[in-house]
Design a protein around this motif. Structure first.
Motif: not given
Length: 320
Positions: A127-132, A136-144
């Protein structure tokens, strides 16, 4: 010999007691124990009191079935646009199958932690820095989803993964602060311009309405002035008609009254003039009327009966 036999009996009783106690297993709530017979898994003990075969069966692993939390240490991640960020988080998991958690993985907590850290770098690095910073919700969902799928063979359910903190480099933070300030100043300038435009529009509408009302007022006033002049003209015409009728009937005094009235009005206007002036005028009203007496001579012959008329010094006609 008797003493030897009593000792043996005592030892046997003690051994039996030890065997009985070793065969009784009490499992606490929130835990499950695996049972091994000669080193081979044979079953799982749920919370409560259980009996196992002494000397043959033994407790293999004591598995916590409650939801547990692991702290993900801070680690550096390179984003897709080559920005270095530091991130940390927490992972919540729960064992659903005690046998798999005991025999499918060597160290469950360390394995889950390393798996989460590895996938954290993978997901955030894509992901790009702005998206990062904004997703955060997308990051949490993808990680889970990724970690949960990888831990299913271990009998583990990943319930939640939360990113606690994402720290970009100092220079990027300063740049983002300047960008945010510029964006806010831009929005403020736009709002101020829109407010000024609205104010100008309202002011123009007010001036337009005022001009319309003034025009309507002038029109109404013109109507009233025209109506007043019309009535004044009608009154003047009526007065002239009455005077003309009186003159036609041979009453010369009427024309004297009419001319004297205009004469007095002219003198009144002249006296109110702001210019310096010197006026000589008769002081008696009879003299004013008398100055007009010559006019009455013009009407002597208008008498219907043809009688001769003469005027006094005051201008009042008399019949001989």
């Amino acid at each position: 010999m008797l003493e030897m036999s009593s000792i043996v009996v005592g030892l046997i009783v003690l051994f039996v007691i030890v065997l009985i106690f070793s065969s009784v297993v009490m499992v606490k709530q929130g835990y499950e124990y695996t049972v091994e017979r000669f080193g081979r898994y044979t079953g799982t003990l749920s919370p409560g009191l259980h009996l196992i075969m002494p000397l043959i069966d033994r407790i293999g692993h004591k598995i916590i079935m409650m939801e547990q939390v692991l702290d993900i240490p801070t680690q550096e991640v390179i984003t897709r646009d080559n920005a270095m960020v530091a991130a940390d988080g927490v992972v919540f998991f729960q064992v659903l199958d005690a046998s798999k958690a005991s025999y499918e993985v060597s160290n469950l907590e360390i394995a889950t932690l390393n798996l989460t850290m590895t996938n954290l770098r993978t997901v955030m690095g894509s992901m790009d820095l702005d998206e990062l910073l904004s997703k955060r919700d997308d990051i949490n969902a993808r990680l889970m989803n990724v970690v949960d799928g990888a831990t299913q063979p271990w009998g583990v359910k990943i319930t939640r993964i939360e990113i606690k903190d994402i720290e970009p480099p100092r220079d990027i933070v300063d740049s983002m602060a300047r960008q945010m300030k510029a964006e806010r100043e831009k929005r403020a300038a736009i709002l101020e311009a829109e407010g000024q435009r609205e104010s100008e529009i309202k002011r123009a509408e007010g001036q337009k309405m005022a001009a319309i009302l003034q025009a309507e007022g002038r029109r109404e006033a013109a109507y009233k002035d025209a109506e007043a002049r019309e009535r004044e003209a009608e009154a003047e015409a009526k007065a002239t008609e009455m005077v003309s009728k009186a003159i036609g009937d041979g009453n010369a005094q009427a024309i004297n009254y009419f001319v004297a009235q205009k004469y007095v009005e002219a003198l009144h206007s002249f006296a109110r003039s702001p210019n310096e002036k010197l006026v000589f005028m008769p002081m008696e009203a009879s003299s004013v009327i008398g100055s007009l007496g010559g006019i009455s001579e013009l009407f002597k012959d208008l008498n219907k009966d043809g009688s001769r008329r003469k005027t006094t010094a005051s201008g009042i006609p008399t019949t001989e």
